[in-house]
Design a protein around this motif. Sequence first.
Motif, PDB file in Angstrom:
ATOM      1  N   LEU A  77      42.535  41.505  46.498  1.00  0.00           N
ATOM      2  CA  LEU A  77      42.517  42.478  45.408  1.00  0.00           C
ATOM      3  C   LEU A  77      42.595  43.900  45.939  1.00  0.00           C
ATOM      4  O   LEU A  77      43.316  44.743  45.392  1.00  0.00           O
ATOM      5  N   ARG A  78      41.874  44.161  47.009  1.00  0.00           N
ATOM      6  CA  ARG A  78      41.873  45.505  47.599  1.00  0.00           C
ATOM      7  C   ARG A  78      43.247  45.878  48.149  1.00  0.00           C
ATOM      8  O   ARG A  78      43.759  46.979  47.909  1.00  0.00           O
ATOM      9  N   LEU A  79      43.852  44.966  48.884  1.00  0.00           N
ATOM     10  CA  LEU A  79      45.161  45.238  49.478  1.00  0.00           C
ATOM     11  C   LEU A  79      46.231  45.415  48.400  1.00  0.00           C
ATOM     12  O   LEU A  79      47.078  46.316  48.495  1.00  0.00           O
ATOM     13  N   ALA A  80      46.198  44.569  47.385  1.00  0.00           N
ATOM     14  CA  ALA A  80      47.192  44.658  46.315  1.00  0.00           C
ATOM     15  C   ALA A  80      47.040  45.961  45.537  1.00  0.00           C
ATOM     16  O   ALA A  80      48.040  46.617  45.205  1.00  0.00           O
ATOM     17  N   GLY A 131      45.296  54.393  51.966  1.00  0.00           N
ATOM     18  CA  GLY A 131      45.231  53.997  53.373  1.00  0.00           C
ATOM     19  C   GLY A 131      43.825  53.649  53.813  1.00  0.00           C
ATOM     20  O   GLY A 131      43.599  52.627  54.485  1.00  0.00           O
ATOM     21  N   LEU A 132      42.852  54.483  53.436  1.00  0.00           N
ATOM     22  CA  LEU A 132      41.463  54.247  53.841  1.00  0.00           C
ATOM     23  C   LEU A 132      40.879  53.001  53.189  1.00  0.00           C
ATOM     24  O   LEU A 132      40.181  52.215  53.835  1.00  0.00           O
ATOM     25  N   LEU A 133      41.170  52.827  51.902  1.00  0.00           N
ATOM     26  CA  LEU A 133      40.624  51.663  51.213  1.00  0.00           C
ATOM     27  C   LEU A 133      41.286  50.373  51.681  1.00  0.00           C
ATOM     28  O   LEU A 133      40.666  49.309  51.670  1.00  0.00           O
ATOM     29  N   THR A 134      42.534  50.462  52.105  1.00  0.00           N
ATOM     30  CA  THR A 134      43.215  49.271  52.618  1.00  0.00           C
ATOM     31  C   THR A 134      42.458  48.663  53.786  1.00  0.00           C
ATOM     32  O   THR A 134      42.238  47.444  53.844  1.00  0.00           O
ATOM     33  N   VAL A 135      42.063  49.506  54.732  1.00  0.00           N
ATOM     34  CA  VAL A 135      41.340  48.998  55.903  1.00  0.00           C
ATOM     35  C   VAL A 135      39.830  48.970  55.667  1.00  0.00           C
ATOM     36  O   VAL A 135      39.090  48.393  56.458  1.00  0.00           O
ATOM     37  N   GLY A 136      39.371  49.603  54.594  1.00  0.00           N
ATOM     38  CA  GLY A 136      37.953  49.543  54.253  1.00  0.00           C
ATOM     39  C   GLY A 136      37.095  50.518  55.021  1.00  0.00           C
ATOM     40  O   GLY A 136      36.129  50.123  55.678  1.00  0.00           O
ATOM     41  N   ILE A 137      37.429  51.811  54.966  1.00  0.00           N
ATOM     42  CA  ILE A 137      36.632  52.854  55.599  1.00  0.00           C
ATOM     43  C   ILE A 137      36.057  53.764  54.517  1.00  0.00           C
ATOM     44  O   ILE A 137      36.803  54.301  53.703  1.00  0.00           O
ATOM     45  N   LEU A 138      34.731  53.906  54.513  1.00  0.00           N
ATOM     46  CA  LEU A 138      34.053  54.740  53.509  1.00  0.00           C
ATOM     47  C   LEU A 138      34.521  54.355  52.105  1.00  0.00           C
ATOM     48  O   LEU A 138      34.883  55.199  51.291  1.00  0.00           O
ATOM     49  N   ALA A 181      46.939  52.559  34.015  1.00  0.00           N
ATOM     50  CA  ALA A 181      45.953  53.475  34.590  1.00  0.00           C
ATOM     51  C   ALA A 181      44.532  52.995  34.310  1.00  0.00           C
ATOM     52  O   ALA A 181      43.645  53.096  35.171  1.00  0.00           O
ATOM     53  N   ALA A 182      44.302  52.441  33.116  1.00  0.00           N
ATOM     54  CA  ALA A 182      42.975  51.937  32.769  1.00  0.00           C
ATOM     55  C   ALA A 182      42.588  50.745  33.645  1.00  0.00           C
ATOM     56  O   ALA A 182      41.416  50.603  34.044  1.00  0.00           O
ATOM     57  N   MET A 183      43.561  49.898  33.953  1.00  0.00           N
ATOM     58  CA  MET A 183      43.276  48.763  34.829  1.00  0.00           C
ATOM     59  C   MET A 183      42.945  49.238  36.242  1.00  0.00           C
ATOM     60  O   MET A 183      42.053  48.687  36.899  1.00  0.00           O
ATOM     61  N   TYR A 184      43.641  50.253  36.718  1.00  0.00           N
ATOM     62  CA  TYR A 184      43.304  50.840  38.011  1.00  0.00           C
ATOM     63  C   TYR A 184      41.872  51.392  38.000  1.00  0.00           C
ATOM     64  O   TYR A 184      41.131  51.236  38.977  1.00  0.00           O
ATOM     65  N   VAL A 185      41.504  52.034  36.907  1.00  0.00           N
ATOM     66  CA  VAL A 185      40.152  52.574  36.803  1.00  0.00           C
ATOM     67  C   VAL A 185      39.122  51.455  36.950  1.00  0.00           C
ATOM     68  O   VAL A 185      38.126  51.583  37.678  1.00  0.00           O
ATOM     69  N   GLY A 186      39.361  50.343  36.265  1.00  0.00           N
ATOM     70  CA  GLY A 186      38.426  49.227  36.332  1.00  0.00           C
ATOM     71  C   GLY A 186      38.304  48.645  37.728  1.00  0.00           C
ATOM     72  O   GLY A 186      37.191  48.392  38.220  1.00  0.00           O
ATOM     73  N   VAL A 187      39.430  48.426  38.399  1.00  0.00           N
ATOM     74  CA  VAL A 187      39.399  47.838  39.743  1.00  0.00           C
ATOM     75  C   VAL A 187      38.765  48.793  40.739  1.00  0.00           C
ATOM     76  O   VAL A 187      37.931  48.391  41.573  1.00  0.00           O
ATOM     77  N   LEU A 188      39.138  50.064  40.666  1.00  0.00           N
ATOM     78  CA  LEU A 188      38.579  51.039  41.601  1.00  0.00           C
ATOM     79  C   LEU A 188      37.097  51.278  41.342  1.00  0.00           C
ATOM     80  O   LEU A 188      36.336  51.548  42.276  1.00  0.00           O
ATOM     81  N   ALA A 189      36.666  51.167  40.092  1.00  0.00           N
ATOM     82  CA  ALA A 189      35.243  51.266  39.788  1.00  0.00           C
ATOM     83  C   ALA A 189      34.468  50.135  40.451  1.00  0.00           C
ATOM     84  O   ALA A 189      33.335  50.319  40.922  1.00  0.00           O
ATOM     85  N   TYR A 190      35.077  48.958  40.511  1.00  0.00           N
ATOM     86  CA  TYR A 190      34.446  47.815  41.179  1.00  0.00           C
ATOM     87  C   TYR A 190      34.211  48.117  42.658  1.00  0.00           C
ATOM     88  O   TYR A 190      33.110  47.911  43.185  1.00  0.00           O
ATOM     89  N   PHE A 191      35.242  48.619  43.334  1.00  0.00           N
ATOM     90  CA  PHE A 191      35.091  48.930  44.758  1.00  0.00           C
ATOM     91  C   PHE A 191      34.158  50.122  44.976  1.00  0.00           C
ATOM     92  O   PHE A 191      33.462  50.185  45.989  1.00  0.00           O
ATOM     93  N   ALA A 192      34.148  51.068  44.043  1.00  0.00           N
ATOM     94  CA  ALA A 192      33.226  52.195  44.156  1.00  0.00           C
ATOM     95  C   ALA A 192      31.779  51.735  44.046  1.00  0.00           C
ATOM     96  O   ALA A 192      30.874  52.350  44.630  1.00  0.00           O
ATOM     97  N   ALA A 193      31.548  50.653  43.326  1.00  0.00           N
ATOM     98  CA  ALA A 193      30.188  50.143  43.137  1.00  0.00           C
ATOM     99  C   ALA A 193      29.765  49.173  44.232  1.00  0.00           C
ATOM    100  O   ALA A 193      28.609  49.180  44.672  1.00  0.00           O
ATOM    101  N   THR A 194      30.686  48.330  44.693  1.00  0.00           N
ATOM    102  CA  THR A 194      30.314  47.247  45.611  1.00  0.00           C
ATOM    103  C   THR A 194      30.780  47.450  47.042  1.00  0.00           C
ATOM    104  O   THR A 194      30.327  46.751  47.947  1.00  0.00           O
ATOM    105  N   GLY A 195      31.691  48.381  47.267  1.00  0.00           N
ATOM    106  CA  GLY A 195      32.239  48.548  48.611  1.00  0.00           C
ATOM    107  C   GLY A 195      33.476  47.693  48.811  1.00  0.00           C
ATOM    108  O   GLY A 195      33.936  46.998  47.905  1.00  0.00           O
TER     109      GLY A 195
END
Length: 226
Positions: A77-80, A131-138, A181-195
Amino acid sequence: MNFTKALFVVVALAGNSAAFTNPGNAKVLSNLSKPSELAAFGRKAKVAKVIEPEIDESVTMFDPIAEPVGDVAVLALRLATCALLVHHGFDKIQNVDGFSANVVAKFFGFLPGPPSFWTLSAAATQIAGAGLLTVGILARPVAFSMMCTMLVAVIFHLLNTGAEGFPLAVVPQHSYNYELAAMYVGVLAYFAATGAGAYSIDEKVLGGELKLYESAFNKVFGEDER
């Protein structure tokens, strides 16, 4: 006659020896081994405790399979998400003037500074963030900043075309203008909350994203453990 006397003597001796023998000796020794009676003689009583192992009822037979599968799904999910989002940043760089005039200046004119600043800021956030989220930094602050750019996109579409009959209306273009854009918000909110998940530099190299922030916080505020 002599045989009879000898037999009588043997029986008499056996009876006398029984008289001097305590038939309950075995029982007494057995009873003295009990903790309560040993305590009476000044010895510390020892009582064996039977500790039953705790059973975690929340663990199931599927956990050894479900956990790694879930980690791989989060990675996918993160890479996609990053692969599909990064082009939004490139698009802004190639059309700085158009985006600045038709989006920033028109709908967000209250923002301070030139509109091009906000256009390039959003582009940088989406490109570098992908780029940063792809590899999982911060991952958490990166995902949060990317989420903010897409939240602005949702607001832009709502201001431009409205809610379009959400949630049951069937629109000519088959999807709401703000839907992606709303779907991006939902997915990115997930990573913002859980890492970023288990398969990330945050977890595999840096020792855990939250621990990294805790260490930095303690260094800044002088709360390192001595």
